[in-house]
Write a protein that holds these residues in place. Structure first.
Motif: not given
Lengths: 190, 276
Positions: B235-248, B204-207
């Motif tokens: 997550f897309d909204e909260s990542l800088v360009s070239l930022g990393y996302l780590a999933l399980g 429910t919460d935002s970036s």
């Protein structure tokens, strides 16, 4: 309501890999019912069961990916360190919650969710193993009208798992691997 | 008949989810049902409650009971350096890139009781980045956040964690990070001095900020595709360009709408990099 096998769930532990290979090796690549397999292994054993099976069976063998859709012609193997659950929309959910029966993946978790999702259209097979995991799940499936089969303890490499199931689920069918194979073939639409 | 009882149980769960949302603001409607059924049955068993009706009475009369329910319904089983190869990849392939930023911001989303957070902090420290990194550690559940802040874990787990720490490329004595007493290991508070802990609900919460790295491992598996899509957008909204996302290890961006903006830089460890 007429029973129609929509999913086959197989559980096993010690000796279960060998027994399931023996059962699956004669099934054709076009086998019409999806198969989900939960085999215990060492907790941090990352080695791929997929590879162990691939060479020996005609069906596609794959490790479960979360939210993946169940498809015929596939054998889905539970990944190490995750519980595998089935959803009503015929997709998989994974879960890293507490161990059950000292196991993750636990057979009971998958069996129970299969019955919740597929009711009497569930076929469950419990094989050789040195654990009591699977019995409660098998009972749960039987109570919902599903088909429950236990590997003949005399044939099983370790009989703890089959014996526990037979004691808990009086209505289960006891078969050796050859008969299990024939039974699975009889469910297949040609 | 069992099947009829199951159908009633499932209906009662749907009503319960709506009422919890109305009364407490927590929205579980996007949670994968098979797991929800299992958690609720387990909770009923542990609390000796015979039915959902009994559960409802307790939940809506007693907010403390609800807190307890919340903790049990959301899975909080975690460990330090879970999947050591992931932490090794983070250390060897992601940290060198992060080190090019003067100031690093990381979001640990769904940090639970903090085992992953402390693992991350240890790696940052060993790579010389901890001092210029700010970590936002969030979870839906305030109670686990409090635990995460304390950094006290069972001593009995340390042997397994030590093995995992070395497999993750650990550079010193693992025991130098904690002091032990009464069966507990208390981790060095300086590891989390730049960590902000606060409640955040992915449903429910935002970036709330922009990050160079977001970790969200084994949280999305409990969500349905619709809710997953929402969280990926967040997550897309909260990542800088070239930022990393780590999933399980078993989670994937492959089926999501944002997949096109990302390259999978490490397939087996599920590390993605934003390209646009």
């Amino acid at each position: 309501m007429k029973k129609e096998a929509k999913v086959i769930v197989i559980g096993g532990s010690w000796g279960g890999i060998k027994a399931s290979q023996a059962i699956l090796k004669q099934l054709p690549a076009s086998y019409s019912i999806p198969i989900v397999m939960v085999l215990h292994r060492l907790r941090h054993f990352d080695g791929n069961l997929q590879i162990v099976f691939e060479k020996r069976v005609a069906l596609q063998v794959t490790e479960v990916e979360e939210k993946e859709q169940l498809k015929p012609g596939y054998v889905y193997v539970a990944p190490s360190n995750y519980h595998v659950l089935l959803e009503k929309d015929q997709t998989f959910s994974l879960d890293v919650s507490e161990l059950e029966n000292y196991s993750r993946p636990a057979i009971d978790v998958t069996f129970t969710s299969a019955a919740d999702a597929f009711g009497s259209n569930t076929v469950a097979i419990l094989l050789s193993g040195a654990s009591k995991d699977g019995s409660a799940g098998l009972k749960y499936i039987a109570e919902r009208g599903g088909t429950v089969i236990v590997q003949d303890p005399q044939e099983a490499e370790v009989d703890t798992m089959p014996l526990a199931a037979i004691a808990l689920v009086p209505g289960c069918q006891i078969m050796n691997s050859e008969r299990i194979q024939a039974f699975l073939l009889s469910l297949h639409d040609h | 008949m069992k099947l009829e009882a199951d159908a009633l149980f499932e209906q009662a769960v749907e009503t319960l989810i709506q009422d919890i949302h109305a009364q407490y603001g927590y929205d579980f409607s996007g949670y994968a049902r098979a797991s929800v059924y299992r958690r609720i049955r387990r909770f009923l068993g542990n609390k000796n409650l015979a039915s959902i009706e009994e559960l409802r009475k307790n939940l809506f009369q007693d907010s403390y009971f609800f807190e307890n329910f919340l903790q049990e319904i959301t899975v909080n089983v975690t460990e330090m350096f879970r999947d050591p190869t992931f932490f090794l990849a983070l250390r060897e392939n992601v940290m060198p890139i992060l080190s090019t930023y003067p100031f690093i911001k990381i979001w640990d989303a769904g940090c639970s009781t903090g085992e992953e957070l402390f693992s991350l902090a240890i790696i940052l420290k060993e790579e010389g980045l901890l001092e210029r990194t700010k970590i936002y550690a969030t979870d839906i559940n305030q109670k686990v956040l409090k635990q995460a802040k304390e950094g006290i874990f069972p001593l009995a787990n340390m042997a397994a964690y030590t093995t995992a720490y070395y497999a993750a490329g650990g550079k010193t004595e693992f025991s130098s990070y904690y002091t032990s007493s009464y069966g507990s290991a208390k981790f060095d508070a300086s590891l989390v001095k730049n960590v902000v802990f606060y409640p955040h609900n992915l449903a429910t919460d935002s970036s709330f900020n922009e990050f160079h790295l977001i970790l969200c491992r084994n949280v999305l598996i409990y969500f349905n595709r619709t809710l997953q899509e929402r969280v990926f957008g967040l997550f897309d909204e909260s990542l800088v360009s070239l930022g990393y996302l780590a999933l399980g290890k078993k989670e994937t961006l492959a089926m999501s709408q944002i997949n096109g903006h990302y390259t999978c830089v490490d397939k087996s460890n599920r590390i993605y990099r934003k390209t646009t």
